[in-house]
Design an enzyme around this catalytic site. Structure first.
Site, short mmCIF file in Angstrom:
data_model
loop_
_atom_site.label_atom_id
_atom_site.label_comp_id
_atom_site.label_asym_id
_atom_site.label_seq_id
_atom_site.Cartn_x
_atom_site.Cartn_y
_atom_site.Cartn_z
N LEU A 33 0.80 -1.04 -0.29
CA LEU A 33 -0.23 -0.02 -0.06
C LEU A 33 0.98 1.04 -0.30
O LEU A 33 2.59 1.66 0.54
CB LEU A 33 -1.01 -0.13 1.11
CG LEU A 33 -1.63 -1.38 1.42
CD1 LEU A 33 -3.16 -1.36 2.48
CD2 LEU A 33 -2.91 -1.48 0.05
N HIS A 37 -2.97 4.56 -3.29
CA HIS A 37 -3.95 3.47 -2.12
C HIS A 37 -5.07 4.18 -0.44
O HIS A 37 -6.48 4.03 -0.75
CB HIS A 37 -3.54 1.80 -1.30
CG HIS A 37 -3.22 1.58 -2.57
ND1 HIS A 37 -1.51 1.32 -2.20
CD2 HIS A 37 -3.83 0.31 -3.86
CE1 HIS A 37 -1.95 0.23 -4.32
NE2 HIS A 37 -2.79 -0.47 -3.83
N GLY A 147 -8.90 3.97 -8.13
CA GLY A 147 -8.19 4.62 -8.19
C GLY A 147 -8.39 5.36 -10.36
O GLY A 147 -7.89 4.35 -10.80
N ASP A 150 -5.90 3.81 -12.67
CA ASP A 150 -5.84 3.16 -13.56
C ASP A 150 -7.46 3.02 -14.52
O ASP A 150 -8.02 2.41 -13.65
CB ASP A 150 -6.62 1.65 -13.14
CG ASP A 150 -5.18 1.17 -12.25
OD1 ASP A 150 -4.35 0.45 -12.47
OD2 ASP A 150 -4.91 1.22 -10.92
N MET A 184 2.21 7.26 -7.78
CA MET A 184 2.09 6.30 -7.23
C MET A 184 1.90 5.06 -7.58
O MET A 184 0.90 5.03 -8.02
CB MET A 184 1.78 6.47 -5.62
CG MET A 184 2.51 8.06 -5.35
SD MET A 184 1.67 8.33 -3.65
CE MET A 184 3.18 8.79 -3.05
N SER A 186 2.50 0.70 -6.89
CA SER A 186 3.64 -0.13 -6.06
C SER A 186 4.74 -0.68 -7.21
O SER A 186 5.61 -1.39 -6.78
CB SER A 186 2.51 -2.14 -5.81
OG SER A 186 1.83 -1.16 -5.24
#
Ligand code: AMP
Length: 291
Positions: A33, A37, A147, A150, A184, A186
């Site tokens: 996260l 997120h 979000g 995507d 941002m 991952s």
């Protein structure tokens, strides 16, 4: 905060909540996260009585040569972040709990999945739609938060919910960026220092989009300008630079001036840096550039 790993335990919890007529907000994630997120969790916290997040690295949405095995995982850290964000339940099923000995059901959203990431990642959006559908059946949220990082996923999930008359409101949330502009993700963790520097070219080129539109460029010219801008950095390898209506993802005439387009559009790109695939986009709301 509760950590629940089994579907049966989650459903039991849900029945207890619903005796009191509470609203449930849900944030599906693959973990590792970050503030992208947590922004979704915070929005859910503001709007719902109960906030649930899921952490599940979904094998169905990874291609055979993609990073399923290497995808970053850190459950302890994620649980701490979720607790700090005021989450009520973290649902962390393993693959066996979610898919047993194999799935024979597949949810496929057509048309809008054939372009952009759908063209580069065959089967990806089937995997997304299938897992989101299943998670919605388990969590039964009133609202689910996704979000716009995507954006195609938001379009796919929204279409699925509409087509299947599902009782959940999809809430699209803004892209959260690092201070220098990089969206941002991952996957940013994979970037080597030089790749990380050059990855700024994604947000940098999208920031120039409004200026280029105001200069009167056509659809084809805007795509060329972005492509040329990204190509300047040596480590970038473009997968696509796309311009479509949003959320319908319909083609636009190449020679049309972008400033004359009345519909909401998306400018999106996917760029590889070594083995790391980065995406970013900007949505331009109907007629934003009309004078
Ligand atoms: P993931 O864990 O990558 O599957 O993402 C889970 C959810 O967080 C998805 O709805 C993503 O679109 C959203 N998300 C990921 N990164 C960002 C970001 N930088 N800003 C806003 N939302 C994000």
């Amino acid at each position: 905060m509760d950590i629940i790993r089994s579907i049966a335990d989650f459903k039991y919890k849900w029945k207890q909540w619903k005796q009191n007529d509470v609203t449930v907000g849900f944030v599906p994630t693959m973990g590792y996260l970050h503030q992208g997120h947590t922004s979704l969790m915070e929005r859910a916290r503001q709007e719902c009585d109960i906030v649930v997040i899921s952490i599940f690295v979904n094998p169905l949405q990874f291609g055979p040569n993609e990073d399923f095995e290497q995808y970053p995982r850190d459950e302890q850290r994620d649980v701490t972040i979720a607790r700090e964000a005021g989450v009520d339940v973290v649902f962390i099923p393993d693959v066996k709990e979610m898919y047993g000995s194999g799935m024979k059901t597949n949810i496929a959203v057509s048309d809008i999945t054939s372009v952009m990431c759908g063209a580069n990642r065959p089967g990806h959006f089937d995997g997304v739609a299938t897992v989101v559908n299943k998670l919605f059946h388990i969590v039964r949220p009133d609202k689910a938060y996704f979000g716009m990082k995507d954006a195609q996923q938001v379009a796919v999930v929204t279409q699925m919910v509409l087509d299947l008359s599902m009782d959940v409101e999809i809430v699209p949330c803004d892209i959260i960026r690092e201070e220098d502009g990089l969206a941002m993700s991952s996957r940013n963790k994979y970037l080597k220092p030089e790749e990380r520097k050059q990855a700024l070219i994604l947000s940098d080129s999208l920031m120039k989009v409004h200026k280029w539109i105001e200069e009167g460029v056509t659809v084809a010219q805007l795509k060329q300008l972005i492509t040329a801008h990204v190509d300047v950095v040596p480590l970038s390898e473009i997968q696509y630079v796309a311009l479509y209506t949003y959320p319908g993802l319909k083609e636009l005439p190449a020679k049309q001036k972008v400033m004359d387009i009345q519909e909401t559009i998306i400018v999106a790109l996917a760029v590889m840096f070594g083995t790391t695939r980065l995406i970013d986009n900007v949505v331009i709301y109907g007629g934003e550039h009309r004078v």
